[in-house]
Design an enzyme around this catalytic site. Structure first.
Site, PDB file in Angstrom:
ATOM      1  CB  CYS A 153       0.388   1.673   4.104  1.00 17.94           C
ATOM      2  SG  CYS A 153      -1.343   1.189   4.042  1.00 17.94           S
ATOM      3  CB  CYS A 199      -0.904  -0.042   1.235  1.00 21.82           C
ATOM      4  SG  CYS A 199      -1.733   1.499   1.635  1.00 21.82           S
TER       5      CYS A 199
END
Length: 123
Positions: A34, A31
């Site tokens: 993230c 991600c």
């Protein structure tokens, strides 16, 4: 030095079920947002050593991700004295994360507990 801790199914309850504040970052290695949020989370964790800043890898900890109904990552969840007081998907800028720390510190947990009791009694 790492200021965050990895949270697993085995350590989750013992981490949140005690007095104090716990910030949890639900993330995954694939991600992009993230990975961009990780250094922000780490910097803020360094500034607040009295708060637990935990990271939950949603790929490795699927039970926790499922229990929290994580549909979007990163997702930030905050517990105070074992009570979930904040949960929101999306990346936060450092200033917003610092503001959230300030707001959580200012919570009157006796009042929060009273309101939860009233809501449960009403339902």
């Amino acid at each position: 030095m790492k200021s965050t801790v990895d949270i697993t199914v085995e350590t989750f309850v013992s981490t949140i079920d005690k007095p104090g504040i716990v910030f949890l970052d639900f993330w995954a290695s694939w991600c992009g947002p993230c990975l961009a949020f990780a250094p922000v989370f780490e910097r803020v964790a360094t500034k607040h050593p009295d708060i637990v800043f935990g990271k939950i890898d949603t790929e490795a900890q699927t039970q926790l991700a499922s229990a929290f109904q994580i549909r979007s990552i990163p997702t930030l969840a905050v517990f105070c004295d074992g009570i979930l007081v904040f949960s929101q998907p999306g990346m936060l800028p450092e200033s917003a994360l610092e503001e959230l720390v300030t707001k959580v510190r200012a919570l009157d947990m006796d009042e929060v507990t009273r309101k939860i009791g009233e809501e449960r009694a009403a339902s």
